[in-house]
Design a protein around this motif. Structure first.
Motif, PDB file in Angstrom:
ATOM      1  N   GLN A  67      81.818 -27.133 118.804  1.00  0.00           N
ATOM      2  CA  GLN A  67      83.133 -26.919 118.231  1.00  0.00           C
ATOM      3  C   GLN A  67      82.926 -26.258 116.865  1.00  0.00           C
ATOM      4  OE1 GLN A  67      85.597 -30.417 118.869  1.00  0.00           O
ATOM      5  NE2 GLN A  67      84.766 -30.540 120.889  1.00  0.00           N
ATOM      6  N   TYR A  68      81.825 -26.607 116.299  1.00  0.00           N
ATOM      7  CA  TYR A  68      81.483 -26.264 114.991  1.00  0.00           C
ATOM      8  C   TYR A  68      80.221 -25.042 114.915  1.00  0.00           C
ATOM      9  CZ  TYR A  68      83.940 -30.533 113.153  1.00  0.00           C
ATOM     10  OH  TYR A  68      85.041 -31.100 112.971  1.00  0.00           O
ATOM     11  N   LEU A  75      77.987 -30.470 109.642  1.00  0.00           N
ATOM     12  CA  LEU A  75      77.690 -31.453 110.641  1.00  0.00           C
ATOM     13  C   LEU A  75      76.864 -32.334 109.857  1.00  0.00           C
ATOM     14  CD1 LEU A  75      77.644 -30.021 114.120  1.00  0.00           C
ATOM     15  CD2 LEU A  75      79.144 -31.372 113.063  1.00  0.00           C
ATOM     16  N   PRO A  76      76.957 -33.728 110.053  1.00  0.00           N
ATOM     17  CA  PRO A  76      75.971 -34.584 109.487  1.00  0.00           C
ATOM     18  C   PRO A  76      74.362 -34.495 110.081  1.00  0.00           C
ATOM     19  CG  PRO A  76      77.348 -35.908 110.916  1.00  0.00           C
ATOM     20  CD  PRO A  76      77.851 -34.566 110.979  1.00  0.00           C
ATOM     21  N   PRO A  77      73.385 -35.210 109.499  1.00  0.00           N
ATOM     22  CA  PRO A  77      72.182 -34.917 110.115  1.00  0.00           C
ATOM     23  C   PRO A  77      72.180 -35.300 111.274  1.00  0.00           C
ATOM     24  CG  PRO A  77      72.203 -35.826 107.842  1.00  0.00           C
ATOM     25  CD  PRO A  77      73.456 -35.585 108.202  1.00  0.00           C
ATOM     26  N   GLU A  78      71.248 -34.992 112.328  1.00  0.00           N
ATOM     27  CA  GLU A  78      71.297 -35.279 113.666  1.00  0.00           C
ATOM     28  C   GLU A  78      71.263 -36.894 113.885  1.00  0.00           C
ATOM     29  OE1 GLU A  78      71.116 -34.280 117.817  1.00  0.00           O
ATOM     30  OE2 GLU A  78      71.657 -33.082 116.195  1.00  0.00           O
ATOM     31  N   ASN A  79      70.634 -37.637 113.239  1.00  0.00           N
ATOM     32  CA  ASN A  79      70.764 -39.040 113.735  1.00  0.00           C
ATOM     33  C   ASN A  79      71.911 -39.644 113.406  1.00  0.00           C
ATOM     34  OD1 ASN A  79      70.360 -38.592 110.978  1.00  0.00           O
ATOM     35  ND2 ASN A  79      69.270 -40.828 110.661  1.00  0.00           N
ATOM     36  N   VAL A  80      72.698 -39.271 112.261  1.00  0.00           N
ATOM     37  CA  VAL A  80      73.881 -39.615 111.935  1.00  0.00           C
ATOM     38  C   VAL A  80      74.925 -39.291 113.091  1.00  0.00           C
ATOM     39  CG1 VAL A  80      75.874 -39.605 110.056  1.00  0.00           C
ATOM     40  CG2 VAL A  80      73.431 -39.918 109.664  1.00  0.00           C
ATOM     41  N   LEU A  81      74.914 -37.934 113.322  1.00  0.00           N
ATOM     42  CA  LEU A  81      75.978 -37.565 114.491  1.00  0.00           C
ATOM     43  C   LEU A  81      75.793 -38.157 115.843  1.00  0.00           C
ATOM     44  CD1 LEU A  81      78.090 -35.225 115.128  1.00  0.00           C
ATOM     45  CD2 LEU A  81      75.849 -33.758 115.791  1.00  0.00           C
ATOM     46  N   ARG A 226      86.852 -31.159 103.723  1.00  0.00           N
ATOM     47  CA  ARG A 226      86.696 -31.365 105.062  1.00  0.00           C
ATOM     48  C   ARG A 226      85.191 -31.566 105.754  1.00  0.00           C
ATOM     49  NH1 ARG A 226      86.932 -28.831 110.160  1.00  0.00           N
ATOM     50  NH2 ARG A 226      88.358 -29.655 111.702  1.00  0.00           N
ATOM     51  N   ALA A 227      84.540 -30.470 105.207  1.00  0.00           N
ATOM     52  CA  ALA A 227      83.159 -30.651 105.514  1.00  0.00           C
ATOM     53  C   ALA A 227      82.316 -31.560 105.163  1.00  0.00           C
ATOM     54  CB  ALA A 227      82.753 -29.088 105.272  1.00  0.00           C
TER      55      ALA A 227
END
Length: 440
Positions: A67-68, A75-81, A226-227
């Motif tokens: 979607q992004y 997007l946040p870092p992978e672990n946060v996402l 937003r980002a």
């Protein structure tokens, strides 16, 4: 037929449209590109007696990334996402389980109608939608199950809110006496750097430093609000860019209401310490409310229902005969009292007193709007059966006060509903056994 049954076709259509326009949350998470088929599956969370698999999480994360596409830096870092998406999947799993345990079921007919609506809103057929979904690596059966579960969650939310939220007329009176519901409406977004309960001074200092750093990035134009919310916010709406929707001034916490009054659309507040942590709010847009009038109709109504006793052909013959009698001069009220299946209007001789255009659904509205005062409609069909209406009169009605009360009711209801459902979700989460194995 009762007023409820007369309203049913309109209500059903509106519900289907609402569900089609609001993309199902679980399906939206799970309908993305498939996980790597060569990877070894594992359990990333245990939720009571159920589990969430790594492949399910990977698919959900991949869909968020899809979607992004082209905006991956937001997007946040992978672990946060992964943590954000897993938290959503856990809550979804708990809600579906609660819905199942409380007897909320979605039949195949309702599910198929919803899928048709989703496909229609996308401008494709069911077959084309199936091909798109399967082309993305998800089976259509899995997608159907996801949509069914989303419908269950929505039904659960409705049940929770309806059982817990009560708004009295006196409560509306008190609300209107204290607040101006004709005020300007604001579209807001938020960004939260959360603090745990009983945060230590070091944790507070770290969180404050983090949100000040985020603000500095936005001030320099390196990232928009937003980002930044997507990448850094700890709130549940992070992946929606912190969107809070439209709020009237009276529904905004006073502390932030004062701050945003001086902002222009696109600007944001300085960080503020709140009960959940440090927060910033952006004013996205502004709109004004004002007086409103609507066209109301008075009409006579006659219904011959189609059911197990009276079939389609018999009902059509009967309505044609009754209409012919009315047109030849027989009394509409007498015919309605003796023959109409609309129990709401029958005892009043078929009279439908002043109603707005959408009250009884699009079919009735279309007929009444096309008539002149005193004119009799042709027979027409709805889900309830065969109808004839005669328009009596029209008027322009000032509904400003009615709308003010409705806005007040909506504001009170939204606040109570949000609070009650958040409380329900917190309790649902607290009562459950949830073990995250991310990173294990």
């Amino acid at each position: 037929m009762s007023k409820t049954s007369l309203l049913q076709p309109a209500f059903t259509g509106l519900l289907a449209a609402a569900l089609a326009l609001a993309a199902p949350a679980r399906a939206q998470l799970l309908a993305g590109p498939g996980a790597n088929s060569g990877s070894v599956d594992s359990i990333v969370a245990v939720v009571d007696e159920d589990v969430i698999l790594k492949s399910e999480l990977d698919r959900a994360v991949a869909n968020v990334r899809n979607q992004y596409q082209g905006r991956e830096a937001q997007l946040p870092p992978e672990n946060v996402l992964q943590r954000q998406v897993l938290d959503r999947l856990v809550l979804m799993r708990l809600q579906v389980a609660r819905a199942e345990n409380t007897g909320i079921r979605i039949g195949d007919t309702e599910l198929n109608q919803t899928l048709q609506s989703i496909a229609g809103q996308s401008g494709v057929s069911i077959e084309q939608m199936r091909a798109q979904i399967e082309g993305g690596g998800l089976s259509f059966d899995d997608y159907r199950r996801s949509v069914r579960e989303e419908l269950q969650m929505r039904r659960l939310q409705q049940r929770v809110v309806q059982s817990r939220v009560v708004i009295s007329e006196s409560e509306i009176d008190q609300f209107l006496a204290l607040r101006n519901v004709d005020s300007t409406e604001f579209q807001l977004a938020n960004l939260l750097v959360a603090l745990p309960d009983g945060a230590t001074p070091e944790q507070v200092a770290t969180a404050e430093q983090k949100i000040n750093g985020i603000k500095a990035l936005m001030d320099r134009g390196e990232i928009d609000f937003r980002a930044a919310a997507i990448r850094y916010s700890d709130d549940r709406n992070a992946l929606e860019g912190g969107d809070l929707g439209w709020r009237e001034a009276n529904s905004i916490p006073p502390r932030f209401a004062e701050l945003i009054q001086g902002l222009q659309p696109g600007q944001y507040t300085a960080p503020v310490r709140g009960p959940s942590g440090f927060q910033m709010v952006q004013l996205v847009n502004v709109r004004q409310s004002g007086p409103q009038t609507v066209t109301e109709y008075q009409a006579d109504h006659l219904l011959v229902a189609v059911n197990d006793v009276v079939g389609e052909e018999a009902a059509r013959r009967k309505i044609d005969e009754l209409r012919a009698r009315i047109e030849s001069g027989d009394d509409f009220a007498k015919i309605a009292r003796e023959n109409s299946d609309d129990t709401f209007s029958r005892n009043r001789g078929g009279r439908l007193d002043w109603f707005s255009g959408e009250t009884f659904g699009p079919a009735v509205t279309q007929q009444v709007q096309a008539l002149q005062d005193g004119q009799l409609s042709a027979v027409f069909r709805t889900e309830a059966g065969w109808h004839v209406v005669r328009r009596i009169a029209t008027r322009q009605q000032d509904v400003t006060d009615e709308n003010r009360r409705q806005r007040a009711r909506q504001q009170i209801g939204e606040r109570k509903a949000q609070d009650e459902f958040e409380r329900f979700l917190r309790q649902l989460r607290a009562d459950a056994y949830v073990e995250s194995r991310l990173g294990a």
